[in-house]
Design a protein around this motif. Structure first.
Motif, PDB file in Angstrom:
ATOM      1  N   UNK A  40       0.941  -1.453  -0.006  1.00 37.11           N
ATOM      2  CA  UNK A  40      -0.006   0.010   0.043  1.00 37.11           C
ATOM      3  C   UNK A  40       0.872   1.523  -0.071  1.00 37.11           C
ATOM      4  N   UNK A  41       2.028   1.161   0.673  1.00 41.49           N
ATOM      5  CA  UNK A  41       2.915   2.458   0.754  1.00 41.49           C
ATOM      6  C   UNK A  41       3.312   2.628  -0.729  1.00 41.49           C
ATOM      7  N   UNK A  42       3.680   1.712  -1.479  1.00 38.76           N
ATOM      8  CA  UNK A  42       4.216   1.859  -2.724  1.00 38.76           C
ATOM      9  C   UNK A  42       3.096   2.443  -3.648  1.00 38.76           C
ATOM     10  N   UNK A  54      -2.872  -0.607 -13.265  1.00 41.03           N
ATOM     11  CA  UNK A  54      -2.702  -0.844 -14.471  1.00 41.03           C
ATOM     12  C   UNK A  54      -1.495  -0.514 -15.363  1.00 41.03           C
ATOM     13  N   UNK A  55      -0.833   0.879 -15.141  1.00 41.37           N
ATOM     14  CA  UNK A  55       0.297   1.082 -15.699  1.00 41.37           C
ATOM     15  C   UNK A  55       1.377   0.299 -14.913  1.00 41.37           C
ATOM     16  N   UNK A  56       1.394   0.198 -13.664  1.00 43.37           N
ATOM     17  CA  UNK A  56       2.210  -0.598 -13.274  1.00 43.37           C
ATOM     18  C   UNK A  56       2.579  -1.998 -13.527  1.00 43.37           C
ATOM     19  N   UNK A  57       1.285  -2.573 -14.016  1.00 45.47           N
ATOM     20  CA  UNK A  57       1.149  -4.107 -14.395  1.00 45.47           C
ATOM     21  C   UNK A  57       1.748  -4.136 -16.049  1.00 45.47           C
ATOM     22  N   UNK A  58       1.458  -3.239 -16.611  1.00 45.74           N
ATOM     23  CA  UNK A  58       1.900  -3.120 -18.213  1.00 45.74           C
ATOM     24  C   UNK A  58       3.463  -2.715 -18.023  1.00 45.74           C
ATOM     25  N   UNK A  59       3.931  -2.084 -17.245  1.00 37.20           N
ATOM     26  CA  UNK A  59       5.304  -1.832 -17.275  1.00 37.20           C
ATOM     27  C   UNK A  59       6.300  -2.887 -16.137  1.00 37.20           C
ATOM     28  N   UNK A  60       5.466  -3.843 -15.531  1.00 38.74           N
ATOM     29  CA  UNK A  60       6.058  -4.962 -14.892  1.00 38.74           C
ATOM     30  C   UNK A  60       6.930  -4.022 -13.604  1.00 38.74           C
ATOM     31  N   UNK A  61       6.088  -3.230 -12.824  1.00 40.24           N
ATOM     32  CA  UNK A  61       6.732  -2.572 -11.765  1.00 40.24           C
ATOM     33  C   UNK A  61       6.392  -3.469 -10.628  1.00 40.24           C
ATOM     34  N   UNK A  62       7.264  -3.253  -9.503  1.00 42.24           N
ATOM     35  CA  UNK A  62       7.204  -4.154  -8.140  1.00 42.24           C
ATOM     36  C   UNK A  62       7.707  -3.216  -7.061  1.00 42.24           C
ATOM     37  N   UNK A  63       7.813  -3.910  -6.055  1.00 39.56           N
ATOM     38  CA  UNK A  63       8.218  -3.216  -4.894  1.00 39.56           C
ATOM     39  C   UNK A  63       8.958  -4.501  -3.896  1.00 39.56           C
ATOM     40  N   UNK A  64       9.866  -4.260  -3.352  1.00 35.80           N
ATOM     41  CA  UNK A  64      10.447  -5.165  -2.143  1.00 35.80           C
ATOM     42  C   UNK A  64       9.685  -4.720  -1.032  1.00 35.80           C
ATOM     43  N   UNK A  65       9.495  -5.946  -0.002  1.00 36.32           N
ATOM     44  CA  UNK A  65       8.763  -5.592   1.329  1.00 36.32           C
ATOM     45  C   UNK A  65       9.708  -4.468   2.231  1.00 36.32           C
ATOM     46  N   UNK A  66       9.127  -3.793   2.860  1.00 35.39           N
ATOM     47  CA  UNK A  66       9.801  -2.693   3.621  1.00 35.39           C
ATOM     48  C   UNK A  66      10.641  -3.373   4.680  1.00 35.39           C
TER      49      UNK A  66
END
Length: 73
Positions: A40-42, A54-66
């Motif tokens: 949620x923070x990201x 949707x943009x995150x999915x198309x661009x294959x974005x992700x985040x590490x756990x804090x």
């Protein structure tokens, strides 16, 4: 003059295990972004920048756990 015949590689690509590992890591980071809690923070940050999931999915974005200190000493 004889021009040698160029042949492509035969057999499996020796880099295939690396491609699979990168794909698995990308999927893991993307799931971290989609999941409730730490993602949620990201997501809030992306939304503040005018970006959506949707943009995150198309661009294959992700985040590490804090809690993961993947690149910090």
């Amino acid at each position: 003059m004889t021009i040698p015949e160029q042949r492509g590689p035969t057999g499996p690509d020796p880099r295939e295990p690396l491609f699979s590992a990168v794909a698995a890591a990308a999927d893991w980071f993307a799931r971290q972004l989609r999941e409730e809690g730490e993602g949620k923070v990201a997501r809030d940050y992306l939304a503040s920048r005018g970006l959506d999931m949707e943009q995150a999915a198309v661009s294959a974005w992700g985040t590490p756990p804090r809690r993961a200190r993947l690149w910090r000493p």
